[in-house]
Design an enzyme around this catalytic site. Structure first.
Site, PDB file in Angstrom:
ATOM      1  N   ARG A 109       0.715  -1.251   0.015  1.00  0.00           N
ATOM      2  CA  ARG A 109       0.137   0.010  -0.029  1.00  0.00           C
ATOM      3  C   ARG A 109       0.789   1.280  -0.075  1.00  0.00           C
ATOM      4  O   ARG A 109       0.254   2.242  -0.318  1.00  0.00           O
ATOM      5  CB  ARG A 109      -0.895  -0.033   1.224  1.00  0.00           C
ATOM      6  CG  ARG A 109      -2.346  -0.867   0.933  1.00  0.00           C
ATOM      7  CD  ARG A 109      -3.095  -0.767   1.993  1.00  0.00           C
ATOM      8  NE  ARG A 109      -2.506  -1.830   2.988  1.00  0.00           N
ATOM      9  CZ  ARG A 109      -3.227  -1.777   4.409  1.00  0.00           C
ATOM     10  NH1 ARG A 109      -4.213  -0.974   4.672  1.00  0.00           N
ATOM     11  NH2 ARG A 109      -2.816  -2.318   5.321  1.00  0.00           N
ATOM     12  N   SER A 117      34.712  45.603  -2.745  1.00  0.00           N
ATOM     13  CA  SER A 117      33.583  45.094  -3.351  1.00  0.00           C
ATOM     14  C   SER A 117      33.683  44.489  -4.554  1.00  0.00           C
ATOM     15  O   SER A 117      34.861  44.993  -5.370  1.00  0.00           O
ATOM     16  CB  SER A 117      32.314  46.165  -3.391  1.00  0.00           C
ATOM     17  OG  SER A 117      32.030  46.761  -2.145  1.00  0.00           O
TER      18      SER A 117
END
Ligand code: UD1
Ligand code: CA
Length: 489
Positions: A17, A414
């Protein structure tokens, strides 16, 4: 070790099942397979022998069992002829291994009851021993007994038999005391009994439950002990039941942590695996999943909307909207929001791995920070170093992966790219927009972009009639002729 205890775990059934290529007992719930939960619960009884009966997909189930319980005996049941047959096969396998239980108790459990607890089994075994029973049944009182074996008692309340659904009379079907599937046997009675169990019933199976009638016929004691917490013996046969039991298991785990001093803002949306360890005064915000062997130290705040699998979070750390696996987050570190920590990421104490940062195999020293919009792959970042926004640690040359090492107290600009392998020394810096291809000595500033050129008057020359050109002209104080025909640029 409990010398007198033998455990048999039944796990040969197909579990059709589930409609799954994964064997039923291997479906995970709460961070462990179903059978893993059962093995943990019976393992804590410290039995002298443990045998698992495997059949369907035994090539997967067998190794799964021995991985968890290395000295477990595997009994192969080629055809599933019933629970009585399964126990017979188990005893034969034990005998073959020279481990046949001469005396003591044999506990039989199913492999698909994930909520089963050791304390319940211990109380049941104690009651079995106290009753000097040949067989004891852990029974349950249920609203809907359909499908279960019914406990049939005589006029004096003694257990007479267990009758399976298909063999039950209408009157017996109305009985709501059922067999949970957990039984305890006197070992010598069981050895004799399994050879006497027949398959003379509606299903033509060898029912283990027939043992109850056999014991009564022999004039032996049979006892039944009703479990109050019926869910502990409930099996999951399909995925809907698995999910329902999973929610209940989670509710129990979360409740236990709250009782142990963890603040959980929303238990409904908090999922904690059984293997997780939490310290008192941890706070968990809504939508958080703590999985595997995750450990969180005191005063840490995790969530909202965070998934940590096999992670370590230090005391007082803050982890917001993060997805992490096999990562270590130091004490008082800050992670997130929207961070992705892949295996091998270590954030040092008081360090930071901020918004939209992905890291992999990267070790950040104490107080080191990667605050914004970066990819940190295969890197070492020294203590106190700050990595500028939008930095890429380019670790992959298309064939091999390489490492970047950045020293202590460095300041990188950055929008840098570190082309690994490369090393930046202690106290070094890099300018914004630098592409670092060569090592930077300690204390040096690396600049890779060419000198900037300003082409004066460019906007008015190249973009006449646009808002850009007008703004430029206004800024330079020139006369502006309004050109209303320029509607777009
Ligand atoms: C069984 C009991 C029933 C009880 C119920 C509780 C019997 C005859 N019936 O019924 O009284 O109320 O469990 O859930 O025992 N298994 C094997 N080999 C086999 C058959 C089964 O290993 O040949 C294993 C299954 O994988 C499962 C367990 O035994 O883990 C129980 O088998 P299942 O077929 O589910 O028994 P039920 O019919 O539910
Ligand atoms: Ca069943």
């Amino acid at each position: 070790m409990t010398e007198q205890l033998t455990v048999i775990v039944l796990a040969a059934g197909g579990g059709t099942r589930m409609k799954s290529k994964t064997p039923k007992v291997l479906h995970p719930i709460g961070g462990r397979s179903m059978i893993g939960h059962v093995l943990a619960a019976v393992g804590a009884l410290d039995p002298a022998r443990l045998v698992a009966v495997v059949g369907h997909q035994r090539e997967v189930v067998g190794p799964h069992v021995t991985e968890r319980v290395p000295d477990a005996v595997l009994a192969v049941q080629e055809d599933q002829l019933g629970t009585g047959h399964a126990v017979r096969v188990a005893l034969e396998a034990l005998a073959e291994a020279g481990l046949a239980p001469e005396s003591g108790t044999v506990l039989v459990a199913n492999g698909d009851t994930p909520l089963l607890e050791t304390a319940t089994l211990q109380a049941f075994l104690d009651a079995h021993t106290a009753a000097s029973a040949a067989v004891s049944v852990l029974s349950g009182l249920v609203e809907d007994p359909f499908g279960y074996g019914r406990i049939v008692r005589d006029a004096d309340g003694f257990v007479d038999a267990i009758v399976e659904e298909k063999d039950a009379t209408a009157e017996q079907r109305a009985i709501n005391e059922i067999n949970s599937g957990i039984l305890a046997f006197d070992a010598s009675f069981l050895a004799d009994c399994v050879t006497r169990i027949d398959n003379d019933n509606a299903k033509g199976e060898y029912y283990l439950t027939t043992a109850v009638g056999i014991a009564r016929g022999d004039g032996l004691v049979v006892s039944a002990h009703a479990i109050e917490d019926e869910l502990q013996t409930e099996g999951a046969n399909d995925r809907a039941q698995l999910a329902a039991l999973g929610r209940e298991l989670n509710r129990r785990i979360v409740t236990r942590w709250m009782r142990d001093g963890v603040t959980v803002i929303d238990p409904e949306t908090t999922w904690i695996d059984v293997g997780v360890e939490l310290a008192p005064d941890v706070t968990i915000l809504p939508g958080t999943q703590l999985l595997g062997a995750t450990v969180v130290a005191e005063d840490a705040v995790v969530g909202p909307d965070t998934t940590l699998a096999d992670c370590e979070v230090g005391a007082g750390a803050r982890v917001v909207r993060t997805h992490a696996q096999l990562a270590v987050i130091g004490a008082e570190a800050n992670v997130g929001p929207f961070s992705y920590l892949r295996p091998g990421t270590v954030v040092g104490d008081r360090g930071k791995l901020g918004a939209f940062v992905e890291a992999k195999n990267a070790v950040l020293g104490e107080g080191a920070k990667v605050p914004h919009l970066s990819y940190v792959g295969d890197a070492e970042i020294g203590e106190g170093t700050n990595i500028g926004a939008g930095t890429i640690f380019a670790n992959y040359d298309g064939v091999n992966k390489h490492r970047t090492t950045i020293g202590r107290h460095a300041r990188t600009g950055s929008n840098n790219t570190f082309i690994a392998p490369v090393t930046v020394g202690d106290g070094a810096g890099t300018a914004g927009g630098t592409t670092v291809r060569e090592d930077v000595p300690p204390g040096a500033l690396a600049v890779s972009a060419g000198p900037q050129r300003n082409l004066l008057g460019w906007a008015e020359r190249s973009r006449p009639g646009t808002a850009q050109a007008r703004a430029a002209a206004e800024a330079s104080g020139a006369d502006v002729t309004l050109d209303t025909s320029a509607t777009s640029e």
